[in-house]
Design an enzyme around this catalytic site. Structure first.
Site, PDB file in Angstrom:
ATOM      1  CG  LEU A   1      -6.354  -1.620   3.383  1.00 48.82           C
ATOM      2  CD1 LEU A   1      -5.673  -2.825   2.743  1.00 48.82           C
ATOM      3  CD2 LEU A   1      -6.189  -1.660   4.890  1.00 48.82           C
ATOM      4  CG  HIS A   2      -5.119   5.984   2.775  1.00 46.65           C
ATOM      5  ND1 HIS A   2      -5.865   5.733   3.892  1.00 46.65           N
ATOM      6  CD2 HIS A   2      -4.536   7.189   2.978  1.00 46.65           C
ATOM      7  CE1 HIS A   2      -5.758   6.759   4.726  1.00 46.65           C
ATOM      8  NE2 HIS A   2      -4.956   7.647   4.202  1.00 46.65           N
TER       9      HIS A   2
END
Ligand code: UDP
Length: 372
Positions: A207-208
């Site tokens: 996730l980013h």
């Protein structure tokens, strides 16, 4: 006539990965070139590690414009890149994707009157709230060469009125990078042993994106989704992006994050380790653009933790399902997708995108245009 000389601009880990095949091909053909890195990604894990894993020489020019607020990046990168272009006078500038570095490179080339080539042209999420969408639209609108990875991206460009003469469908250079690197990664990476993983025995999560990790409720919901996946018996390997780690801490979510059952949290991984982990995962849960493509190419289903995507091809072939940010939707899609491994054909090309890109640029009589 001056010799052909190309400038390649990149600034982030995914851009480095996707321009690597172009740099390899430039070297193979003996074409003079300048590789400029803006420094948008500046940590060792996201910068030097990628050069190392992709067997790239260090950039000819490093601008070191990193660690500043996102809103200031364009303002600093564009004049710095203009100065490099004014000095180097390349025949054309190649930018890749949708980052601020790509847009700054595009604006700088345009301002210096140097032909511009956009690799990964025509991707559209149709969500103008995403800064990347605006970056793509602007880069495409000022490019002389639109290198569309798929027929879908070509159709997007045609629908916006772009001249078909400027568009070449090439495939995505991530397929070139992956094809060359995966055999090397398989022979060199010890990541499964280091993390105690069995092939097909784990879910790989990343996730980013700001629209997820900068929003407390969304980040909390996705951690809850991963918690339920872990509780259902899945081992979850999660290389944590620096931005995500900061926000997990800022929002007080670290206890919840660390309590995800069967979690194996790591630093961001090198490309070799990450490729092997992707190729042998049972399932991927991610908000990444590049991973939606790579997982599709590798035949591993992807639960895409986003409301929309510019990689619609992965969804269309059944390799990816969009779930938004709901914990339950993540679990439902994980269950549905786990039964679905790779009956699809990858739409992202045959691994010869860089060859097509350079064939097109070499045939375009660029030096003459640059001297005008
Ligand atoms: N990647 C990597 N190590 C990691 C996570 C991702 O090398 O720990 C690679 C991945 O294989 C893909 C690229 O980084 O090629 C995707 O980058 P990211 O998800 O950061 O950005 P996006 O593609 O969303 O722009």
């Amino acid at each position: 006539m001056a010799a052909l000389k190309l400038c390649v601009v990149a600034g982030t880990r995914p851009e480095t990965i996707k321009v690597a095949p172009i740099l390899w091909e430039l070297v193979r053909r003996g074409i003079p070139h300048v590789f400029v890195h803006t420094g948008q990604h500046y940590s060792h894990a996201l910068r030097e590690q990628a050069f190392h894993d992709l067997r790239l020489a260090p950039p000819h020019v490093s601008l070191s414009i990193g660690g500043i607020p996102v809103g200031h990046q364009l303002a600093q990168m564009t004049p710095a890149l203009r100065a490099v272009l004014a000095r180097e006078r390349p025949s054309a500038v190649i930018v890749q994707g949708d980052t601020n570095s790509a847009l700054a490179g595009a604006l700088a080339a345009s301002a210096e009157g140097i032909p511009l080539a956009h690799v990964e042209a025509g991707l559209r999420s149709f969500d103008n709230a995403m800064v990347e969408e605006l970056n793509r639209i602007v880069a495409d609108s000022i490019s002389d060469f639109l290198f569309a990875p798929t027929e879908v991206s070509r159709a997007n460009l045609l629908a916006e009125g772009h001249d078909p003469v400027r568009i070449t469908v090439t495939g995505n250079t991530c397929v070139d990078a992956l094809g060359v690197t995966l055999p090397l990664a398989r022979s060199q990476s010890t990541i499964h042993a280091r993390l105690g993983l069995a092939p097909r025995g784990y879910t790989l999560a990343t996730l980013h994106r700001p629209e997820l990790v900068d929003q407390e409720e969304r980040l909390r919901a996705v951690i809850e989704g991963l918690t339920r996946l872990g509780a259902s018996g899945r081992q979850i390997v999660f290389p944590v992006h620096p931005r995500t780690l900061n926000n997990v801490r800022r929002f007080g979510l670290e206890p919840a994050f660390r309590s995800i059952p069967r979690l194996v949290a790591t630093e961001p991984l090198g490309y070799l380790d990450f490729l092997v982990l992707q190729a042998d995962a049972a399932l991927i849960v991610s908000d990444s653009g590049g991973i939606q493509e790579e997982s599709c190419v590798l035949g591993v289903p992807c639960v895409t933790v986003r409301e929309n995507t510019e990689r619609t091809e992965s969804v269309d072939v059944g390799a990816s399902v969009l779930v938004g940010h709901s914990a339950q939707a993540i679990c439902d899609a994980a269950t549905a997708l786990s039964a679905r491994r790779a009956p699809w054909i990858s739409p992202y090309g045959d691994g010869r995108a860089a060859v097509r890109i350079l064939d097109t640029l070499c045939a375009a009589e660029l030096p003459r245009r640059a001297q005008r």
